[in-house]
Design a protein around this motif. Structure first.
Motif, PDB file in Angstrom:
ATOM      1  N   LEU A  19     -18.242 -63.873  55.352  1.00 46.78           N
ATOM      2  CA  LEU A  19     -18.162 -64.050  53.898  1.00 46.78           C
ATOM      3  C   LEU A  19     -16.886 -64.824  53.574  1.00 46.78           C
ATOM      4  CD1 LEU A  19     -19.095 -60.529  52.459  1.00 46.78           C
ATOM      5  CD2 LEU A  19     -20.584 -62.294  53.364  1.00 46.78           C
ATOM      6  N   LEU A  20     -17.060 -65.963  52.915  1.00 45.94           N
ATOM      7  CA  LEU A  20     -15.911 -66.776  52.486  1.00 45.94           C
ATOM      8  C   LEU A  20     -15.819 -66.698  50.967  1.00 45.94           C
ATOM      9  CD1 LEU A  20     -15.861 -70.358  54.079  1.00 45.94           C
ATOM     10  CD2 LEU A  20     -14.196 -68.554  54.383  1.00 45.94           C
ATOM     11  N   GLY A  21     -14.666 -67.072  50.446  1.00 43.13           N
ATOM     12  CA  GLY A  21     -14.530 -67.105  48.980  1.00 43.13           C
ATOM     13  C   GLY A  21     -13.139 -66.661  48.577  1.00 43.13           C
ATOM     14  N   SER A  22     -12.724 -67.135  47.420  1.00 45.17           N
ATOM     15  CA  SER A  22     -11.379 -66.852  46.914  1.00 45.17           C
ATOM     16  C   SER A  22     -11.136 -65.345  46.780  1.00 45.17           C
ATOM     17  CB  SER A  22     -11.291 -67.520  45.535  1.00 45.17           C
ATOM     18  OG  SER A  22     -10.321 -66.896  44.761  1.00 45.17           O
ATOM     19  N   THR A 123     -18.542 -68.530  45.100  1.00 54.00           N
ATOM     20  CA  THR A 123     -17.661 -69.285  44.208  1.00 54.00           C
ATOM     21  C   THR A 123     -17.772 -68.770  42.767  1.00 54.00           C
ATOM     22  OG1 THR A 123     -19.435 -70.910  43.911  1.00 54.00           O
ATOM     23  CG2 THR A 123     -17.750 -71.448  45.531  1.00 54.00           C
ATOM     24  N   ALA A 124     -16.629 -68.817  42.068  1.00 52.05           N
ATOM     25  CA  ALA A 124     -16.602 -68.496  40.630  1.00 52.05           C
ATOM     26  C   ALA A 124     -15.419 -69.247  40.032  1.00 52.05           C
ATOM     27  CB  ALA A 124     -16.437 -66.986  40.418  1.00 52.05           C
ATOM     28  N   GLY A 205     -23.349 -68.949  44.125  1.00 49.31           N
ATOM     29  CA  GLY A 205     -22.642 -68.901  42.834  1.00 49.31           C
ATOM     30  C   GLY A 205     -22.420 -67.442  42.438  1.00 49.31           C
ATOM     31  N   ALA A 206     -21.155 -67.104  42.103  1.00 49.83           N
ATOM     32  CA  ALA A 206     -20.858 -65.697  41.791  1.00 49.83           C
ATOM     33  C   ALA A 206     -20.190 -65.554  40.421  1.00 49.83           C
ATOM     34  CB  ALA A 206     -19.980 -65.107  42.894  1.00 49.83           C
ATOM     35  N   ASP A 207     -20.494 -66.488  39.510  1.00 50.42           N
ATOM     36  CA  ASP A 207     -19.951 -66.421  38.157  1.00 50.42           C
ATOM     37  C   ASP A 207     -20.588 -65.311  37.318  1.00 50.42           C
ATOM     38  OD1 ASP A 207     -17.912 -68.210  37.662  1.00 50.42           O
ATOM     39  OD2 ASP A 207     -19.253 -69.925  37.477  1.00 50.42           O
ATOM     40  N   GLU A 215     -28.880 -60.429  40.974  1.00 50.04           N
ATOM     41  CA  GLU A 215     -29.282 -61.845  41.140  1.00 50.04           C
ATOM     42  C   GLU A 215     -28.433 -62.523  42.209  1.00 50.04           C
ATOM     43  OE1 GLU A 215     -29.439 -63.843  37.314  1.00 50.04           O
ATOM     44  OE2 GLU A 215     -30.302 -62.050  36.407  1.00 50.04           O
ATOM     45  N   ILE A 216     -27.141 -62.144  42.255  1.00 50.53           N
ATOM     46  CA  ILE A 216     -26.265 -62.706  43.304  1.00 50.53           C
ATOM     47  C   ILE A 216     -26.757 -62.229  44.674  1.00 50.53           C
ATOM     48  CG2 ILE A 216     -23.888 -62.797  44.202  1.00 50.53           C
ATOM     49  CD1 ILE A 216     -22.915 -62.364  41.274  1.00 50.53           C
TER      50      ILE A 216
END
Ligand code: AP5
Length: 226
Positions: A19-22, A123-124, A205-207, A215-216
């Protein structure tokens, strides 16, 4: 994917996922859900370090110096604990790495230990990420994740799941958050290109707000089961 699938329908699968992401994008939140669906362990280097800090181990004391400032723990320490963790029996049918690798050196070391099947890049927007980090609270005992506005424990400061103390991480305070986001851009974001080149990357997309977390997770399932 080079192995069979493991879904709730009961067909066995082995999936080695990164899992990648800020910081604050929601990796830990989604990892707990994905782990439940596929029956593979969530391996969070952040959680492992926080546990070591709580137990005042040698690694914990060393890691704390870096974590509280929002910096990365040195690669040799981090690679060592992940290598040991991946030897455990519960990783035989796959695993989900949450927060590792975070540098190109860590990714190269990982490639020497195991074959990765899929990398999910969450990402968000920066505004959403800062709101998630500044409002996050976690349980000191079981690591359950809360948020001051939308995931509130029934009794203030007490974990719904285990009764443990719910607190704000030192590195969720504004100065450390700023540093973590900067470290992410400089040291971790280059991994997106690294895994894209290997054709392992799926963008998620994780906004969406927490009410739409299903949904995510549906997008994650699509990426893993395609
Ligand atoms: P770590 O614990 O891994 O922190 P991180 O990557 O900064 O990730 P976070 O835990 O902050 O965020 P998350 O994406 O898991 O978000 P969460 O689900 O909690 O690492 C901490 C430190 O350890 C690092 O800074 C470093 O020092 C060290 N470290 C760890 N790994 C290392 C490595 N490999 N190498 C070197 N050093 C390492 O969600 C955040 C909040 O948002 C929560 O309140 C949640 O409820 C809320 N939320 C989540 N999703 C949604 C949504 N869809 N809508 C609304 N709210 C949401």
């Amino acid at each position: 994917m080079n192995q069979q699938k493991n879904t709730k329908q009961g067909i066995l699968v082995k999936m080695n996922i990164v899992l990648l992401g800020s910081p604050g994008v929601g990796k830990g939140t989604y990892a707990k859900r994905i782990s439940g669906i596929y029956g593979i362990p969530q391996i969070s280097t952040g959680d492992m370090f926080r546990e070591a800090i709580k137990n005042k181990t040698e690694i914990g004391l060393k890691a704390k110096e870096y974590i509280d400032k929002g910096e990365l723990v040195p690669d040799d320490v981090t690679i060592g604990i992940v290598e040991e963790r991946l030897k455990k029996d519960d990783c035989k049918n796959g695993f989900m790495l949450d927060g590792f690798p975070r540098t190109i050196a860590q990714a190269e070391a990982l490639d020497k230990i195991v074959v990765i099947d899929k990398v999910l890049d969450f990402t968000a927007s920066e505004k959403i990420i800062i709101d998630r980090l500044s409002g996050r609270r976690i349980c000191k005992s079981c690591g359950a994740i809360y948020h001051i506005r939308n995931i509130i424990p029934k009794v203030k400061g007490v974990c719904d799941k285990c009764g443990g103390e719910v607190y704000q991480r030192n590195d969720d305070k504004p100065e450390a958050v700023k540093k973590r986001l900067d470290v992410y851009t400089k040291q971790t974001a280059p991994l997106i290109g690294y895994y894209k080149e290997k054709k392992l990357l799926a963008d998620i997309g994780a906004d969406k707000p927490i009410e739409q977390v299903d949904e995510i997770i549906a997008d994650v399932r699509k990426a893993l089961e395609e």
